[in-house]
Write a protein that holds these residues in place. Structure first.
Motif, PDB file in Angstrom:
ATOM      1  N   SER A 180       0.838  -1.198   0.000  1.00  6.27           N
ATOM      2  CA  SER A 180       0.000   0.000   0.000  1.00  6.27           C
ATOM      3  C   SER A 180       0.875   1.251   0.000  1.00  6.27           C
ATOM      4  O   SER A 180       2.038   1.216   0.396  1.00  6.27           O
ATOM      5  N   ASP A 181       0.288   2.362  -0.411  1.00  7.28           N
ATOM      6  CA  ASP A 181       0.985   3.642  -0.363  1.00  7.28           C
ATOM      7  C   ASP A 181       1.307   4.000   1.089  1.00  7.28           C
ATOM      8  O   ASP A 181       0.511   3.746   1.994  1.00  7.28           O
ATOM      9  N   TYR A 182       2.481   4.620   1.291  1.00 11.13           N
ATOM     10  CA  TYR A 182       2.917   5.069   2.602  1.00 11.13           C
ATOM     11  C   TYR A 182       3.248   6.552   2.502  1.00 11.13           C
ATOM     12  O   TYR A 182       4.057   6.959   1.665  1.00 11.13           O
ATOM     13  N   ASP A 183       2.635   7.368   3.357  1.00 12.38           N
ATOM     14  CA  ASP A 183       2.813   8.810   3.336  1.00 12.38           C
ATOM     15  C   ASP A 183       4.062   9.191   4.128  1.00 12.38           C
ATOM     16  O   ASP A 183       4.141   8.940   5.326  1.00 12.38           O
ATOM     17  N   THR A 184       5.038   9.799   3.455  1.00 12.85           N
ATOM     18  CA  THR A 184       6.278  10.211   4.118  1.00 12.85           C
ATOM     19  C   THR A 184       6.309  11.706   4.413  1.00 12.85           C
ATOM     20  O   THR A 184       7.361  12.247   4.776  1.00 12.85           O
ATOM     21  N   GLU A 185       5.163  12.384   4.270  1.00 16.78           N
ATOM     22  CA  GLU A 185       5.134  13.830   4.489  1.00 16.78           C
ATOM     23  C   GLU A 185       5.691  14.166   5.868  1.00 16.78           C
ATOM     24  O   GLU A 185       5.338  13.555   6.868  1.00 16.78           O
ATOM     25  N   GLY A 186       6.586  15.152   5.911  1.00 16.48           N
ATOM     26  CA  GLY A 186       7.201  15.573   7.153  1.00 16.48           C
ATOM     27  C   GLY A 186       8.483  14.826   7.489  1.00 16.48           C
ATOM     28  O   GLY A 186       9.188  15.189   8.426  1.00 16.48           O
ATOM     29  N   LEU A 187       8.794  13.793   6.732  1.00 17.43           N
ATOM     30  CA  LEU A 187      10.019  13.029   6.974  1.00 17.43           C
ATOM     31  C   LEU A 187      11.098  13.445   5.983  1.00 17.43           C
ATOM     32  O   LEU A 187      10.821  13.662   4.808  1.00 17.43           O
ATOM     33  N   LYS A 188      12.342  13.534   6.456  1.00 16.59           N
ATOM     34  CA  LYS A 188      13.466  13.821   5.567  1.00 16.59           C
ATOM     35  C   LYS A 188      14.216  12.547   5.209  1.00 16.59           C
ATOM     36  O   LYS A 188      14.817  12.459   4.150  1.00 16.59           O
ATOM     37  N   ASP A 189      14.203  11.580   6.110  1.00 13.93           N
ATOM     38  CA  ASP A 189      14.952  10.343   5.928  1.00 13.93           C
ATOM     39  C   ASP A 189      14.126   9.162   6.418  1.00 13.93           C
ATOM     40  O   ASP A 189      13.384   9.296   7.396  1.00 13.93           O
ATOM     41  N   VAL A 190      14.276   8.028   5.742  1.00 15.46           N
ATOM     42  CA  VAL A 190      13.659   6.792   6.211  1.00 15.46           C
ATOM     43  C   VAL A 190      14.658   5.651   6.065  1.00 15.46           C
ATOM     44  O   VAL A 190      15.537   5.680   5.206  1.00 15.46           O
ATOM     45  N   ILE A 191      14.510   4.670   6.935  1.00 14.95           N
ATOM     46  CA  ILE A 191      15.231   3.404   6.827  1.00 14.95           C
ATOM     47  C   ILE A 191      14.171   2.325   6.670  1.00 14.95           C
ATOM     48  O   ILE A 191      13.183   2.294   7.417  1.00 14.95           O
ATOM     49  N   ILE A 192      14.376   1.448   5.698  1.00 13.79           N
ATOM     50  CA  ILE A 192      13.423   0.374   5.421  1.00 13.79           C
ATOM     51  C   ILE A 192      14.117  -0.952   5.692  1.00 13.79           C
ATOM     52  O   ILE A 192      15.237  -1.191   5.231  1.00 13.79           O
ATOM     53  N   PHE A 193      13.447  -1.797   6.454  1.00 12.95           N
ATOM     54  CA  PHE A 193      13.986  -3.075   6.899  1.00 12.95           C
ATOM     55  C   PHE A 193      13.272  -4.212   6.170  1.00 12.95           C
ATOM     56  O   PHE A 193      12.044  -4.302   6.223  1.00 12.95           O
ATOM     57  N   LEU A 194      14.025  -5.074   5.513  1.00 13.70           N
ATOM     58  CA  LEU A 194      13.483  -6.281   4.892  1.00 13.70           C
ATOM     59  C   LEU A 194      13.859  -7.459   5.769  1.00 13.70           C
ATOM     60  O   LEU A 194      15.036  -7.648   6.094  1.00 13.70           O
ATOM     61  N   ASN A 195      12.855  -8.238   6.178  1.00 15.90           N
ATOM     62  CA  ASN A 195      13.090  -9.437   6.986  1.00 15.90           C
ATOM     63  C   ASN A 195      12.446 -10.620   6.280  1.00 15.90           C
ATOM     64  O   ASN A 195      11.217 -10.720   6.232  1.00 15.90           O
TER      65      ASN A 195
ATOM     66  N   PHE B 129       7.910 -12.679   4.287  1.00 11.24           N
ATOM     67  CA  PHE B 129       8.738 -11.509   4.547  1.00 11.24           C
ATOM     68  C   PHE B 129       7.891 -10.343   5.029  1.00 11.24           C
ATOM     69  O   PHE B 129       6.672 -10.329   4.877  1.00 11.24           O
ATOM     70  N   SER B 130       8.583  -9.375   5.629  1.00  8.99           N
ATOM     71  CA  SER B 130       7.959  -8.120   6.046  1.00  8.99           C
ATOM     72  C   SER B 130       8.894  -6.985   5.670  1.00  8.99           C
ATOM     73  O   SER B 130      10.094  -7.177   5.465  1.00  8.99           O
ATOM     74  N   LEU B 131       8.316  -5.800   5.563  1.00 10.01           N
ATOM     75  CA  LEU B 131       9.077  -4.579   5.301  1.00 10.01           C
ATOM     76  C   LEU B 131       8.656  -3.551   6.340  1.00 10.01           C
ATOM     77  O   LEU B 131       7.513  -3.080   6.333  1.00 10.01           O
ATOM     78  N   GLY B 132       9.567  -3.232   7.250  1.00  9.53           N
ATOM     79  CA  GLY B 132       9.309  -2.228   8.261  1.00  9.53           C
ATOM     80  C   GLY B 132       9.927  -0.903   7.859  1.00  9.53           C
ATOM     81  O   GLY B 132      10.843  -0.866   7.038  1.00  9.53           O
ATOM     82  N   ILE B 133       9.450   0.184   8.456  1.00 13.74           N
ATOM     83  CA  ILE B 133       9.974   1.509   8.114  1.00 13.74           C
ATOM     84  C   ILE B 133      10.050   2.366   9.364  1.00 13.74           C
ATOM     85  O   ILE B 133       9.203   2.288  10.253  1.00 13.74           O
ATOM     86  N   THR B 134      11.099   3.175   9.432  1.00 10.84           N
ATOM     87  CA  THR B 134      11.234   4.168  10.475  1.00 10.84           C
ATOM     88  C   THR B 134      11.807   5.428   9.818  1.00 10.84           C
ATOM     89  O   THR B 134      12.494   5.332   8.807  1.00 10.84           O
ATOM     90  N   GLY B 135      11.464   6.577  10.355  1.00 15.48           N
ATOM     91  CA  GLY B 135      11.924   7.802   9.721  1.00 15.48           C
ATOM     92  C   GLY B 135      12.168   8.908  10.721  1.00 15.48           C
ATOM     93  O   GLY B 135      11.809   8.815  11.891  1.00 15.48           O
ATOM     94  N   LYS B 136      12.831   9.981  10.230  1.00 18.67           N
ATOM     95  CA  LYS B 136      13.040  11.162  11.060  1.00 18.67           C
ATOM     96  C   LYS B 136      12.749  12.405  10.251  1.00 18.67           C
ATOM     97  O   LYS B 136      12.897  12.427   9.030  1.00 18.67           O
ATOM     98  N   SER B 137      12.294  13.423  10.940  1.00 14.13           N
ATOM     99  CA  SER B 137      11.946  14.680  10.251  1.00 14.13           C
ATOM    100  C   SER B 137      13.076  15.665  10.330  1.00 14.13           C
ATOM    101  O   SER B 137      14.082  15.457  10.940  1.00 14.13           O
TER     102      SER B 137
END
Length: 118
Positions: free
Chosen positions: A14-29, A110-118
């Protein structure tokens, strides 16, 4: 981005809204892989806000068995794929994951996790 689950065919998250984030890390497990010569190719795509079409931003190295990996995107990202050099571009407002599964009777959990910072 994508909840853990067994998958046997190619697809998109699905679409993921990154508004307000400058950086993201995406984890593939990848927690399970089976079949004959199974392959899993995962890429992260950005959505064009005008046309609604998706453009490839980065990809993970192809997976054939279990394991984990990360990619980073954004202005402070040190890499966009597991092997690329620095990429200093802002994030698009909307991203998604897309995957291609190949082989004979392949199955990947598998899963794809995401974390970000603004």
């Amino acid at each position: 981005l994508v909840a853990s689950g067994a998958r046997t065919t190619s697809g998109n998250g699905s679409d993921y809204d990154t508004e307000g984030l400058k950086d993201v890390i995406i984890f593939l497990n990848v927690s399970a892989a089976s079949g004959t010569s199974p392959t899993l190719d995962v890429k992260i795509q950005g959505k064009d806000p005008v046309s609604g079409s998706y453009v490839d931003l980065c990809s993970f190295a192809q997976k054939t068995t279990t394991g984990t990996a990360i990619v980073a995107l954004g202005t402070g990202a040190s890499n966009t794929t597991e092997t690329d050099d620095a990429w200093e571009n802002p994030l698009p407002k909307t991203i998604r994951a897309a995957w291609t599964i190949g082989g004979t009777n392949p199955s990947f959990t598998f899963s794809l996790g995401i974390t970000g910072k603004s």
